[in-house]
Design an enzyme around this catalytic site. Structure first.
Site, short mmCIF file in Angstrom:
data_model
loop_
_atom_site.label_atom_id
_atom_site.label_comp_id
_atom_site.label_asym_id
_atom_site.label_seq_id
_atom_site.Cartn_x
_atom_site.Cartn_y
_atom_site.Cartn_z
N GLU A 344 0.71 -1.32 -0.17
CA GLU A 344 0.06 0.03 0.08
C GLU A 344 0.67 1.26 -0.26
O GLU A 344 0.71 2.09 0.99
CB GLU A 344 -1.07 -0.05 1.17
N GLU A 460 -6.52 -10.50 -1.36
CA GLU A 460 -7.21 -10.40 -0.40
C GLU A 460 -9.07 -10.04 -0.73
O GLU A 460 -9.49 -9.18 -0.58
CB GLU A 460 -6.98 -9.05 0.40
C1 XIL Z 1 -7.04 -5.87 8.17
C2 XIL Z 1 -7.32 -7.00 8.89
O1 XIL Z 1 -8.05 -7.86 8.27
C3 XIL Z 1 -8.15 -6.38 10.34
O2 XIL Z 1 -8.15 -7.22 11.25
C4 XIL Z 1 -6.98 -5.21 10.87
O3 XIL Z 1 -8.00 -4.54 11.95
C5 XIL Z 1 -6.95 -4.21 9.80
O4 XIL Z 1 -6.14 -4.78 8.86
N1 XIL Z 1 -5.23 -4.63 3.19
C6 XIL Z 1 -4.11 -5.30 4.03
C7 XIL Z 1 -4.71 -5.97 5.24
O5 XIL Z 1 -3.26 -5.73 3.55
O6 XIL Z 1 -3.70 -6.43 6.01
C8 XIL Z 1 -5.83 -5.42 5.75
O7 XIL Z 1 -6.19 -6.53 7.13
C9 XIL Z 1 -6.95 -4.92 5.00
C10 XIL Z 1 -6.61 -4.25 3.84
#
Ligand code: XIL
Length: 637
Positions: A344, A460
């Site tokens: 990110e 994701e």
């Molecule tokens: C999220 C988790 O799922 C949550 O439990 C946490 O509170 C915040 O992070 N992008 C990513 C992930 O790369 O690591 C994130 O995961 C969601 C967005």
């Protein structure tokens, strides 16, 4: 055995079903009857005993009051709270088991308009204390609020686990009917196709999960049935494994550039992967978020000055080196086939983030603050390449990857890193919504990333929907289907598709039901949509395709009702076949109801009512090419 009844009246369940269509089905709370767990501890404070509770601040007075009560005539009364975090805590050690999911319920009240938090604390193997908020209620006036069956579990290897209450000022707290039960246990659907099998010729299928999420056996079963890859939802992120005390000790001994790590919180998940041969996507080494501010500060001091670029480069190298060393030495047999090296870094318009502290703005990046721009990305990949084990592929991962400015920035960065031999792939997070982006916009970005010649992973995937009517879930299913179709089209360049979670209720975006499975582990239309039309989808069960003679003989002889008015699939006999019928059918199958054939529930007409009928009806409602049919009695002569 005492049971903990979560009563749901049938009418309430049915109206929820009507309101929410398919989603509510799983809130299985659902069977319309009762779901029961075992009471582990319960206190209505009528006996005057509050000895199981202690004050977190050591200054609180905890007693019983008859001023208010929900049940009976007394409740627990907590005064002399000097700090907001002061309040009653309840020790769970020796009472609860690891690997079991529990629920906690309580009635609470404080002064008017006060937020009351129900939280959990535990201490991990390294001695670090962790605090997790489980739920919050807002007292809307002079009355009670309820924490109703809030789920929690005890992570492996922790000690000093507490449930505790606190609120946002020093108001007195009243608590009644504090109850801990085992959570209802749901079995997964074993008779539906496994996603990893259906997609075996295309790419790995993965899920992200947290330690808490895999506490129930069913969650483990679900992952093992459908996945051959696991991403740790939070437990390998810098804030989870940076060991502050060890860092401070190291700094005190004169080395301010060798961040120490501890993978204690990752162990339950990594043990699960090791014991079951699940491959792991490592997530994540370098990220602005979930990375403590002190990591970027002199002497690891929250109030220290930002370190220089030179110091941060050394910290980065040692951090990456230590993380790889920790997982390789402790989990030599686990296949870490991919790691997100950097996460990110690019904004939607293709520019880099603002440098600064997270406390000011969650979008700020400590990395940019120290380096001035995104130049740290290349160093991160260079170090990851240096320390990653052979066979572990290195990825850049990002969200909103279909925003044109961002697509281009990631593409340019990836091509540059590719030329230098530092990167293996691009991770498309793919946190989508039914309203945005369109499948074609997504596909366009996918094509662009595929054109780099690098590997692509969908890392994701989740698709939220605000419309939780039947139509809303069908729309969600359609977008899931379109996205997976696009992935299959580019399967030569895609090595994994990972869903960000298991069941809707555990998702980080749970309020908008983004995943493939319901809270009760039943498959949603989205699941059926992505297995449908896949050439390798095995038959759901033999009963779907075969009209067995056995079925005809086992049901039969007595009381065959008139077939005349029966509409297959119209379970509630309202003349329509819709999501409500599907909800009722699931309920019937889950509760093993018995039927005399022919029955509207037997949607594939095989003489049995089982999961295959749910599949049949779901496909029918999704507009797939299936016909609902009734079982017909054999001619008597
Ligand atoms: C999220 C988790 O799922 C949550 O439990 C946490 O509170 C915040 O992070 N992008 C990513 C992930 O790369 O690591 C994130 O995961 C969601 C967005």
């Amino acid at each position: 055995m005492k049971t903990c009844a979560v009563k749901k009246c049938l009418a309430a369940v049915l109206s929820a079903v009507m309101l929410t269509g398919t989603a509510s089905v799983m809130s299985i709370s659902t069977t319309g009857a009762e779901t029961t767990g075992t009471i582990i501890y319960s206190n209505d404070f009528e006996s005057g005993d509050v000895s199981a509770f202690t004050g977190r601040g050591g200054v609180e007075s905890i007693q019983v009051s008859t001023q208010y009560a929900v049940s009976g005539s007394s409740c627990m009364y907590v005064t002399d709270r000097e700090k907001n975090w002061n309040g009653p805590q309840f020790l769970l050690d020796d009472l609860l088991e690891v690997g079991v999911q529990y629920t906690v319920s309580a009635n609470v009240r404080a002064a008017w308009y006060n937020n009351i938090n129900l939280s959990m604390e535990y201490t991990d193997e390294s001695g670090e204390r962790h605090y997790t908020n489980l739920a919050a209620v807002n007292n809307q006036g002079d009355g009670w609020s309820e924490f109703d069956a809030i789920k929690f579990s005890i992570p492996e290897g922790v000690t000093k686990s507490y449930l505790y209450f606190e609120c946002n000022d020093q108001s007195d707290l009243y608590i009644d009917d504090f109850t801990i039960c085992t959570a209802p246990v749901y079995e997964i659907q074993q008779d539906i196709p496994s996603l990893k099998d259906v997609y075996a010729n295309y790419f790995k299928i993965g899920a992200a999960a947290t330690t808490d999420e895999i506490a129930p056996k069913s969650a483990k079963d679900l992952i093992l049935k459908h996945c051959n890859s696991l991403t740790l939802g939070n437990e390998l992120k810098p804030d989870a494994i940076l060991d502050k005390n060890a860092c401070l000790e190291m700094a005190a001994s004169g080395d301010d550039t060798n961040p120490q790590v501890n993978i204690a919180s990752a162990r339950p998940l990594l043990n699960f992967c090791r014991d079951n041969g699940l491959s792991v996507r490592g997530h994540v080494l370098v990220w602005h978020s979930q990375t403590p501010d002190w990591f970027f500060r002199e002497n690891y001091d929250e109030n220290g000055a930002w370190v220089t670029k030179d110091v941060m480069l050394k910290r980065m190298e040692n951090y990456i080196k230590n993380v790889f060393a920790a997982v390789i030495s402790e989990y030599p047999t686990v296949d870490f086939y991919a790691w997100d090296v950097v996460n990110e870094c690019w904004l939607d318009d293709g520019s880099y983030r603002n440098g600064g502290t997270q406390a000011d703005n969650a979008n700020n990046s400590g990395w940019v603050k120290v380096f001035g721009d995104n130049s740290f990305i290349e160093s991160a990949f260079a170090y990851a390449r240096k320390y990653a084990p052979e066979g572990c592929k290195l990825y850049y991962n990002d969200f909103n990857e279909y925003m044109p400015g961002k697509t281009q920035a990631i593409y340019d960065m990836a091509m540059d890193l590719k030329e230098k031999g530092l990167i293996d792939g691009i991770g498309l997070q793919s946190h989508l919504d039914v309203g945005f982006p369109t499948a074609s916009a997504y596909k366009k970005a996918l094509e662009k990333f595929v054109s780099t010649g690098l590997d692509v992973q969908i890392t994701e995937l989740d698709i939220t929907t605000s419309d939780i009517s039947e139509a809303g879930f069908e729309k969600q299913a359609q977008l899931y289907s379109d996205i997976l179709d696009a992935c299959v089209e580019y399967a030569d360049s895609i090595s994994a598709v990972v869903f960000w979670g298991t069941t809707d209720d555990k998702s980080w975006r749970s309020s908008r039901y983004p995943l493939l499975f319901n809270e009760d582990f039943t498959a949603k239309p989205a699941y059926y949509a992505i297995i449908d039309n896949m050439p390798d989808t095995p038959p759901v069960t033999s009963t779907v395709t075969e009209q067995t003679t056995e079925a005809t003989t086992t049901t039969s002889t007595t009381e065959v009702p008139s077939v005349k008015n029966l509409i297959p699939g119209d379970v509630n006999e309202d003349g329509k076949v819709n999501g409500l019928d599907l909800a009722l059918l699931r309920q019937a199958v889950l509760t093993n109801q018995a039927f005399v054939m022919p029955a509207a529930e037997d949607t594939n007409g095989d003489g049995n009512v089982n999961a295959a009928d749910i599949v049949q009806l779901t496909r029918f409602l999704l507009g797939r090419d299936v016909e609902l049919k009734s079982w017909l009695p054999a001619p008597t002569n």
